[in-house]
Design a protein around this motif. Structure first.
Motif, PDB file in Angstrom:
ATOM      1  N   GLU B   7      13.372   7.603  -3.284  1.00 46.75           N
ATOM      2  CA  GLU B   7      13.117   6.259  -2.768  1.00 46.75           C
ATOM      3  C   GLU B   7      14.398   5.552  -2.372  1.00 46.75           C
ATOM      4  N   SER B   8      15.415   5.680  -3.273  1.00 45.25           N
ATOM      5  CA  SER B   8      16.647   4.970  -2.980  1.00 45.25           C
ATOM      6  C   SER B   8      17.353   5.592  -1.784  1.00 45.25           C
ATOM      7  N   ALA B   9      17.178   6.917  -1.620  1.00 46.75           N
ATOM      8  CA  ALA B   9      17.853   7.575  -0.503  1.00 46.75           C
ATOM      9  C   ALA B   9      17.244   7.177   0.831  1.00 46.75           C
ATOM     10  N   THR B  10      15.958   6.993   0.865  1.00 48.33           N
ATOM     11  CA  THR B  10      15.297   6.721   2.141  1.00 48.33           C
ATOM     12  C   THR B  10      14.808   5.287   2.283  1.00 48.33           C
ATOM     13  N   GLY B  11      14.768   4.570   1.180  1.00 43.94           N
ATOM     14  CA  GLY B  11      14.203   3.222   1.239  1.00 43.94           C
ATOM     15  C   GLY B  11      12.709   3.228   1.415  1.00 43.94           C
ATOM     16  N   ASP B  12      12.120   4.380   1.213  1.00 48.37           N
ATOM     17  CA  ASP B  12      10.683   4.528   1.414  1.00 48.37           C
ATOM     18  C   ASP B  12      10.006   4.678   0.051  1.00 48.37           C
ATOM     19  N   VAL B 107      -2.451  11.170  -6.658  1.00 47.29           N
ATOM     20  CA  VAL B 107      -1.626  11.652  -5.544  1.00 47.29           C
ATOM     21  C   VAL B 107      -0.414  10.741  -5.370  1.00 47.29           C
ATOM     22  N   GLU B 108       0.599  11.300  -4.775  1.00 44.05           N
ATOM     23  CA  GLU B 108       1.788  10.515  -4.453  1.00 44.05           C
ATOM     24  C   GLU B 108       1.842  10.303  -2.951  1.00 44.05           C
ATOM     25  N   LEU B 109       2.138   9.103  -2.575  1.00 46.38           N
ATOM     26  CA  LEU B 109       2.253   8.779  -1.156  1.00 46.38           C
ATOM     27  C   LEU B 109       3.508   7.961  -0.933  1.00 46.38           C
ATOM     28  N   ARG B 110       4.152   8.233   0.169  1.00 44.25           N
ATOM     29  CA  ARG B 110       5.225   7.333   0.572  1.00 44.25           C
ATOM     30  C   ARG B 110       4.599   6.126   1.268  1.00 44.25           C
ATOM     31  N   GLN B 111       5.216   4.995   1.083  1.00 35.70           N
ATOM     32  CA  GLN B 111       4.695   3.771   1.700  1.00 35.70           C
ATOM     33  C   GLN B 111       4.560   3.943   3.216  1.00 35.70           C
ATOM     34  N   SER B 112       5.497   4.698   3.779  1.00 35.60           N
ATOM     35  CA  SER B 112       5.480   4.876   5.239  1.00 35.60           C
ATOM     36  C   SER B 112       4.292   5.709   5.704  1.00 35.60           C
ATOM     37  N   GLU B 113       3.658   6.429   4.773  1.00 30.42           N
ATOM     38  CA  GLU B 113       2.511   7.251   5.143  1.00 30.42           C
ATOM     39  C   GLU B 113       1.230   6.425   5.248  1.00 30.42           C
ATOM     40  N   ILE B 114       1.296   5.187   4.803  1.00 31.03           N
ATOM     41  CA  ILE B 114       0.097   4.345   4.809  1.00 31.03           C
ATOM     42  C   ILE B 114       0.090   3.496   6.070  1.00 31.03           C
ATOM     43  N   ASP B 115      -0.921   3.717   6.879  1.00 31.75           N
ATOM     44  CA  ASP B 115      -1.094   2.903   8.079  1.00 31.75           C
ATOM     45  C   ASP B 115      -1.800   1.611   7.710  1.00 31.75           C
ATOM     46  N   GLN B 116      -1.413   0.577   8.424  1.00 33.39           N
ATOM     47  CA  GLN B 116      -2.091  -0.701   8.205  1.00 33.39           C
ATOM     48  C   GLN B 116      -3.571  -0.552   8.533  1.00 33.39           C
ATOM     49  N   ALA B 117      -4.389  -1.102   7.686  1.00 34.24           N
ATOM     50  CA  ALA B 117      -5.831  -1.006   7.931  1.00 34.24           C
ATOM     51  C   ALA B 117      -6.202  -1.844   9.131  1.00 34.24           C
ATOM     52  N   PRO B 118      -7.207  -1.392   9.873  1.00 37.38           N
ATOM     53  CA  PRO B 118      -7.666  -2.213  10.994  1.00 37.38           C
ATOM     54  C   PRO B 118      -8.208  -3.529  10.468  1.00 37.38           C
ATOM     55  N   SER B 119      -7.688  -4.617  10.977  1.00 37.70           N
ATOM     56  CA  SER B 119      -8.215  -5.914  10.541  1.00 37.70           C
ATOM     57  C   SER B 119      -8.975  -6.516  11.698  1.00 37.70           C
ATOM     58  N   VAL B 120     -10.129  -5.950  11.928  1.00 41.19           N
ATOM     59  CA  VAL B 120     -10.941  -6.398  13.039  1.00 41.19           C
ATOM     60  C   VAL B 120     -12.172  -7.112  12.505  1.00 41.19           C
TER      61      VAL B 120
END
Lengths: 215, 160
Positions: B7-12, B107-120
């Motif tokens: 995390e510290s290396a990538t900021g992710d 499961v482990e996920l990087r924050q960058s792997e999460i797409d913003q949910a459609p807010s429609v």
């Protein structure tokens, strides 16, 4: 293809005709006598001329209805354009290819995200992006709904798509052969016009993408 | 390399999610908010409870309200079976249980792997969807438990 098309045109589907009549009633009433716009009118230059009504210092004529604004011909249509014909349910539609980002197979299962509107058929990852797929009929309030969902028509920034049941053809369209929806009514920005020869609605991909935007 | 080092290396930021199934979809909730996972025992209905409340359970002498997650997500109800679980979670507001079809894994996920949910459409109806990630060719829907209910509803829950 042309024979089939002629046959279809000779015996237009009643449901399609009803849909077109309902959607294009305002265009029909504003169109010049004789049907489709003259080529010169349809291919109006984007740069106004001295004769252009836009520059006329006379008071503008009143609109036929309050809140109805005259929209110029889209820039991409001025010199003609290519359109993709496709089917949703029993209806044929067209999208300008220049406004599309691609076509993806609809084979993968769409993830249903709870709490979203009925038009949101689901989402899937395609080419590294999350793509939200819409049912056109539910999105714009017409009676045309996907039954097979074989293809996804990527529009906008490529993160939104329309579901469709079948692809038909890509055709070159002369702008003069389009009955443009020049009076953009609120809630019908998605309708660019009617392809006269193909007897189908021409969709405004950007307006549809805007309606589906998630940011 | 450890998660924190990565995390510290990538900021992710790397987050861990407990995943569960509802209908045909997989959902994920922050593992830090999960206290335990229970087999479904008796859930005592509460007269006058809101429709999203299934009832209450006795958890080692503490009364815990159980939320009908399917109902909350607008999904049709289903019979409980051997796979059904009550996930005890701690939100910003209180400890509650959520009934799910099954619990899958962590499961482990990087924050960058999460797409913003459609807010429609109506943002209120999907406010608890934090985002969407791709997992094994399927979508993993990340849920923000703190927004599962409105403030008013959380307050109402506290009365049980």
């Amino acid at each position: 293809m042309r024979t089939e098309l002629s046959a279809r045109l000779a015996q237009p589907d009643a449901a399609l005709q009803n849909l077109l009549d309902a959607l294009l009633v305002d265009v029909a009433t504003d169109a010049p006598a004789g049907g489709a716009r003259a080529p010169a009118a349809a291919a109006a230059p984007t740069r106004p001329t001295a004769q252009d009504p836009v520059l006329n210092t006379e008071p503008a004529p009143p609109l036929t209805e309050p809140g109805v604004a005259q929209a110029p011909l889209p820039a991409w249509a001025v010199n003609g354009f290519r359109a993709l014909l496709f089917r949703i349910g029993e209806f044929r539609f067209a999208l300008p290819l220049v406004l599309m980002r691609g076509v993806a197979p609809g084979e993968e299962r769409l993830g249903k995200i709870p709490g979203l509107p009925a038009w949101h058929l689901g989402a899937m990852h395609s080419r590294g992006a999350l793509v939200n797929v819409a049912d056109l009929g539910q999105l714009v309030g017409i009676d045309a709904h996907c039954t097979a969902l074989r293809y996804l028509l990527l529009i906008g920034d490529g993160r939104v798509a329309l579901g469709c049941d079948a692809l038909e053809d890509a055709v070159v369209v002369d702008s003069a052969q389009v009955r443009w929806q020049r009076h953009q009514r609120a809630g019908r920005a998605w309708l660019a016009g009617l392809l006269v020869q193909q007897m189908c609605l021409l969709l405004d991909a950007d307006a549809l993408a805007q309606a589906m935007r998630h940011d | 390399m450890s998660n924190s080092a990565a995390e510290s290396a990538t900021g992710d930021q790397v987050i861990q999610l407990v995943t569960f199934r509802l209908q045909d979809e997989t959902y994920g909730i922050n593992v830090m908010q999960v206290q335990e996972v229970l087999r479904v025992t008796e859930i005592a209905p509460v007269p006058g409870a809101p429709p999203y409340v299934l009832g209450i359970i006795n958890l080692r002498g503490n009364v815990v309200t159980v939320i009908d997650t399917r109902s909350r997500f607008g999904l049709p109800g289903t019979e409980r079976d051997d796979s059904s679980r009550i996930v005890i979670i701690e939100s910003d507001h209180q400890v509650v249980g959520i009934l799910v079809d099954s619990v899958a894994e962590v499961v482990e996920l990087r924050q960058s792997e999460i797409d913003q949910a459609p807010s429609v459409g109506n943002d209120e109806s999907s406010r608890y969807i934090q985002g969407v990630a791709s997992r094994d060719k399927d979508l993993l829907i990340v849920v923000d438990l703190n927004k599962l209910l409105t403030d008013e509803e959380w307050s109402e829950m506290a009365t049980f």
